[in-house]
Design a protein around this motif. Structure first.
Motif, PDB file in Angstrom:
ATOM      1  N   TYR A  49      79.281  23.848  -0.507  1.00 32.05           N
ATOM      2  CA  TYR A  49      79.556  25.173  -1.050  1.00 32.05           C
ATOM      3  C   TYR A  49      80.965  25.196  -1.633  1.00 32.05           C
ATOM      4  N   LYS A 206      75.848  30.247   5.346  1.00 28.51           N
ATOM      5  CA  LYS A 206      76.276  30.226   3.949  1.00 28.51           C
ATOM      6  C   LYS A 206      75.083  30.200   3.003  1.00 28.51           C
ATOM      7  N   PRO A 210      76.270  33.390   0.736  1.00 26.52           N
ATOM      8  CA  PRO A 210      77.422  32.549   0.394  1.00 26.52           C
ATOM      9  C   PRO A 210      78.763  33.268   0.466  1.00 26.52           C
TER      10      PRO A 210
END
Length: 320
Positions: A49, A206, A210
């Motif tokens: 991420y 996440k 996110p």
């Protein structure tokens, strides 16, 4: 004689063919049965991420109250959270586990032995059973709160929380979703932080949302990449200047735990860390006030503001 032998061979061949056909039919039936069963999604992380700057609260505090404030109540109870909020720390850190009936409760230990002198484990107890338990510590008596009760109190006190997730091999697969849903319900998903030693749990959070900011708890010298996490929660004895400097370059804040001695608190407040996690919120708050602001690492809120100001200046210069 030959005819009888050939008949027996024919019967064996027919039997084998029949068993083979039966096996094929059973295999096809099993495949259809498996496809018809509802299957829960099991998350296997396969990507990273992007780093997002930490939305540090508007408080100038560099203090995180560890399990609330134990001089005001039993750790992780509503009384301890309320006592900690009095010092206006950046966050109040609390520990979260699942019960037998998959409710989220606020308690650190896996069992009730230390605080209630009972051998019963949290994951093997229902919420109703745990609510009957009296916790005792430092002359205080308290009750195990649910995470929802803790959030409700924190909202009343306008106090951000740092949620330390204690996972268990028997936790429900819905635990991350359950947590995100509760934070979303109270509209705190962009203000609270989540930390854990369980990387897969954090990555699952996440994946669901996110925007939620997560941090990895480190108990041994790190030797890996941390690009999946927005902050690190590091045992203070492992903190060395090279590690601190490397994470500053990566724009990744570091929280150090658990600092309780005044000299240690003051020492690390001069270093490139975002906050100290401490049982001594009162002492840490006083020490912080005696340190000149210039010696403290700038908060990420200030960095964001500076970046915005530079961007505005650049845009204004580019306009004819």
């Amino acid at each position: 004689m030959k005819r009888k032998r050939s008949k027996r061979i024919s019967y064996k061949i027919i039997g084998l063919v029949f068993l083979l056909i039966l096996l094929i039919i059973c295999s096809i039936g099993w495949m259809f049965y498996q496809q018809s069963k509802p299957v829960k999604d099991i998350f296997i992380p396969e990507w990273q991420y992007p780093i997002k700057q930490l939305n540090f609260p508007k408080s100038s505090s560099k203090v995180i109250s560890h399990r609330g404030y134990k001089q005001g109540g039993v750790e992780n109870t509503l009384e301890a959270i309320e006592a900690a909020a009095h010092f206006e720390p950046a966050y109040v850190e609390i520990d979260i586990q699942q019960t037998k009936d998959d409710e989220m409760v606020v308690i650190h230990d896996r069992s009730l032995k230390r605080l209630a002198n009972k051998k019963r484990k949290i994951r093997n107890s229902t919420l109703k059973e745990l609510k009957k338990v009296k916790l005792k510590q430092n002359g205080f008596v308290g009750q195990i709160p649910t995470l929802e009760e803790a959030i409700q109190l924190a909202q009343q006190k306008q106090q951000p929380l740092l949620l330390d997730i204690k996972t268990n091999p028997t936790d429900s697969l819905d635990f991350p979703q359950q947590l995100v849903d509760l934070l979303t319900k109270y509209k705190v998903q962009n203000y609270y932080l989540i930390q854990s030693q369980d990387e897969n749990f954090l990555k699952r959070v996440k994946q669901i949302n996110p925007q939620i900011q997560v941090g990895l708890i480190i108990t041994a010298l790190p030797s890996k990449d941390f690009s999946d996490f927005q902050f690190l929660s590091l045992k203070y004895k492992l903190a060395n200047q090279n590690l601190l400097d490397s994470q500053v370059k990566e724009k990744r804040p570091i929280f150090l735990w658990t600092l309780d001695q005044p000299a240690e608190i003051e020492l690390f407040m001069h270093k490139n860390i975002e906050a100290v996690i401490t049982d001594e919120s009162s002492t840490a708050t006083v020490l912080q006030q005696t340190i000149k602001p210039a010696t403290l690492s700038s908060s990420y809120l200030e960095r964001i503001k500076n970046a915005e100001q530079k961007a505005d200046l650049k845009r204004s210069l580019s306009v004819p």
